[in-house]
Motif scaffolding. Structure first.
Motif, mmCIF file in Angstrom:
data_model
loop_
_atom_site.group_PDB
_atom_site.id
_atom_site.type_symbol
_atom_site.label_atom_id
_atom_site.label_comp_id
_atom_site.label_asym_id
_atom_site.label_seq_id
_atom_site.Cartn_x
_atom_site.Cartn_y
_atom_site.Cartn_z
ATOM 1 N N UNK A 1 36.041 14.764 -34.801
ATOM 2 C CA UNK A 1 35.686 13.408 -35.232
ATOM 3 C C UNK A 1 36.479 13.122 -36.499
ATOM 4 N N UNK A 2 35.903 12.382 -37.376
ATOM 5 C CA UNK A 2 36.538 12.148 -38.672
ATOM 6 C C UNK A 2 36.448 13.388 -39.536
ATOM 7 N N UNK A 3 37.296 13.451 -40.552
ATOM 8 C CA UNK A 3 37.336 14.622 -41.423
ATOM 9 C C UNK A 3 35.966 14.889 -42.057
ATOM 10 N N UNK A 4 35.340 13.851 -42.612
ATOM 11 C CA UNK A 4 34.053 14.031 -43.290
ATOM 12 C C UNK A 4 33.006 14.610 -42.343
ATOM 13 N N UNK A 5 32.895 14.045 -41.154
ATOM 14 C CA UNK A 5 31.912 14.536 -40.192
ATOM 15 C C UNK A 5 32.203 15.978 -39.801
ATOM 16 N N UNK A 6 33.454 16.285 -39.506
ATOM 17 C CA UNK A 6 33.821 17.647 -39.102
ATOM 18 C C UNK A 6 33.468 18.657 -40.187
ATOM 19 N N UNK A 7 33.798 18.341 -41.428
ATOM 20 C CA UNK A 7 33.550 19.268 -42.534
ATOM 21 C C UNK A 7 32.046 19.450 -42.748
ATOM 22 N N UNK A 8 31.311 18.354 -42.803
ATOM 23 C CA UNK A 8 29.873 18.442 -43.064
ATOM 24 C C UNK A 8 29.147 19.147 -41.917
ATOM 25 N N UNK A 9 29.483 18.806 -40.689
ATOM 26 C CA UNK A 9 28.785 19.391 -39.537
ATOM 27 C C UNK A 9 29.044 20.893 -39.430
ATOM 28 N N UNK A 10 30.294 21.317 -39.530
ATOM 29 C CA UNK A 10 30.575 22.749 -39.399
ATOM 30 C C UNK A 10 30.054 23.538 -40.596
ATOM 31 N N UNK A 11 30.097 22.948 -41.788
ATOM 32 C CA UNK A 11 29.559 23.641 -42.963
ATOM 33 C C UNK A 11 28.041 23.780 -42.862
ATOM 34 N N UNK A 12 27.371 22.747 -42.398
ATOM 35 C CA UNK A 12 25.909 22.804 -42.279
ATOM 36 C C UNK A 12 25.482 23.832 -41.237
ATOM 37 N N UNK A 13 26.128 23.827 -40.085
ATOM 38 C CA UNK A 13 25.764 24.787 -39.039
ATOM 39 C C UNK A 13 26.136 26.208 -39.473
ATOM 40 N N UNK A 14 27.302 26.377 -40.090
ATOM 41 C CA UNK A 14 27.712 27.695 -40.570
ATOM 42 C C UNK A 14 26.772 28.243 -41.621
ATOM 43 N N UNK A 15 26.381 27.394 -42.567
ATOM 44 C CA UNK A 15 25.457 27.834 -43.611
ATOM 45 C C UNK A 15 24.089 28.164 -43.022
#
Length: 108
Positions: free
Chosen positions: A79-93
Protein backbone atom coordinates in the motif's frame (compact mmCIF):
# COMPACT_ATOMS: atom_id res chain seq x y z
CA UNK A 1 24.43 -1.69 -35.94
CA UNK A 2 25.45 -5.19 -34.98
CA UNK A 3 24.56 -8.34 -36.88
CA UNK A 4 21.62 -8.94 -34.52
CA UNK A 5 20.11 -5.58 -35.38
CA UNK A 6 20.48 -4.14 -31.89
CA UNK A 7 23.02 -1.47 -31.09
CA UNK A 8 25.50 -2.35 -28.31
CA UNK A 9 24.30 0.58 -26.17
CA UNK A 10 20.71 -0.57 -26.42
CA UNK A 11 21.72 -4.08 -25.42
CA UNK A 12 23.62 -2.74 -22.40
CA UNK A 13 20.58 -0.73 -21.35
CA UNK A 14 18.36 -3.78 -21.68
CA UNK A 15 20.71 -5.84 -19.51
CA UNK A 16 20.89 -3.05 -16.93
CA UNK A 17 17.08 -2.92 -16.73
CA UNK A 18 16.90 -6.68 -16.23
CA UNK A 19 19.56 -6.54 -13.53
CA UNK A 20 17.76 -3.69 -11.77
CA UNK A 21 14.50 -5.66 -11.85
CA UNK A 22 16.23 -8.42 -9.89
CA UNK A 23 18.22 -6.19 -7.53
CA UNK A 24 15.15 -4.24 -6.49
CA UNK A 25 13.80 -7.47 -4.97
CA UNK A 26 16.82 -8.08 -2.70
CA UNK A 27 15.24 -6.43 0.40
CA UNK A 28 12.11 -8.55 -0.05
CA UNK A 29 14.23 -11.68 -0.45
CA UNK A 30 16.05 -10.89 2.82
CA UNK A 31 12.74 -10.67 4.66
CA UNK A 32 11.52 -13.82 2.92
CA UNK A 33 14.69 -15.67 3.94
CA UNK A 34 14.20 -14.63 7.57
CA UNK A 35 10.61 -15.88 7.37
CA UNK A 36 11.87 -19.19 6.00
CA UNK A 37 14.34 -19.50 8.87
CA UNK A 38 11.47 -18.82 11.29
CA UNK A 39 9.36 -21.53 9.66
CA UNK A 40 12.21 -24.04 9.90
CA UNK A 41 12.65 -23.23 13.60
CA UNK A 42 8.94 -23.77 14.22
CA UNK A 43 9.07 -27.00 12.21
CA UNK A 44 11.82 -28.29 14.51
CA UNK A 45 9.73 -27.50 17.60
CA UNK A 46 11.49 -24.25 18.47
CA UNK A 47 8.34 -22.15 18.29
CA UNK A 48 9.50 -19.32 20.55
CA UNK A 49 12.69 -18.81 18.59
CA UNK A 50 10.75 -19.10 15.34
CA UNK A 51 8.21 -16.53 16.50
CA UNK A 52 11.03 -14.24 17.59
CA UNK A 53 12.76 -14.53 14.21
CA UNK A 54 9.45 -13.99 12.39
CA UNK A 55 8.66 -10.87 14.43
CA UNK A 56 12.17 -9.61 13.79
CA UNK A 57 11.72 -10.25 10.06
CA UNK A 58 8.58 -8.11 10.08
CA UNK A 59 10.41 -5.32 11.90
CA UNK A 60 13.19 -5.60 9.31
CA UNK A 61 10.58 -5.32 6.56
CA UNK A 62 9.16 -2.24 8.25
CA UNK A 63 12.58 -0.63 8.55
CA UNK A 64 13.50 -1.41 4.95
CA UNK A 65 10.17 -0.08 3.69
CA UNK A 66 10.70 3.13 5.66
CA UNK A 67 14.24 3.69 4.36
CA UNK A 68 14.13 2.46 0.76
CA UNK A 69 12.61 4.74 -1.88
CA UNK A 70 9.28 3.58 -3.28
CA UNK A 71 10.83 3.07 -6.71
CA UNK A 72 13.17 0.47 -5.19
CA UNK A 73 10.88 -1.12 -2.61
CA UNK A 74 9.90 -3.99 -4.88
CA UNK A 75 7.51 -6.48 -3.31
CA UNK A 76 7.82 -4.79 0.09
CA UNK A 77 5.48 -2.18 -1.30
CA UNK A 78 1.87 -3.22 -0.79
CA UNK A 79 0.00 0.00 0.00
CA UNK A 80 1.32 3.43 0.79
CA UNK A 81 4.61 3.78 2.63
CA UNK A 82 2.99 4.93 5.89
CA UNK A 83 0.53 2.04 5.97
CA UNK A 84 3.19 -0.55 5.10
CA UNK A 85 5.57 0.69 7.79
CA UNK A 86 2.94 0.99 10.53
CA UNK A 87 1.24 -2.32 9.75
CA UNK A 88 4.40 -4.43 9.58
CA UNK A 89 5.92 -2.73 12.63
CA UNK A 90 2.75 -3.26 14.67
CA UNK A 91 2.42 -6.93 13.73
CA UNK A 92 6.16 -7.53 14.20
CA UNK A 93 6.18 -5.89 17.61
CA UNK A 94 3.10 -7.86 18.66
CA UNK A 95 4.68 -11.15 17.61
CA UNK A 96 7.90 -10.27 19.45
CA UNK A 97 5.92 -9.37 22.55
CA UNK A 98 4.02 -12.67 22.39
CA UNK A 99 7.20 -14.67 21.79
CA UNK A 100 8.88 -13.17 24.82
CA UNK A 101 5.93 -13.01 27.20
CA UNK A 102 4.29 -16.42 26.89
CA UNK A 103 5.46 -19.06 29.36
CA UNK A 104 7.49 -21.62 27.40
CA UNK A 105 5.93 -24.63 29.21
CA UNK A 106 9.12 -26.62 29.03
CA UNK A 107 9.79 -25.90 25.36
CA UNK A 108 12.22 -23.51 23.80
Amino acid sequence: MTSGGIEPRTERLRRARHLRAYLVQVPYLLVLLAGLVAAVLVLFDRWRRGAFVFGSALLLASLLRALIPTSRAGLLQVRGRFFDVVATAAVGATILWLATSIDPLGTD
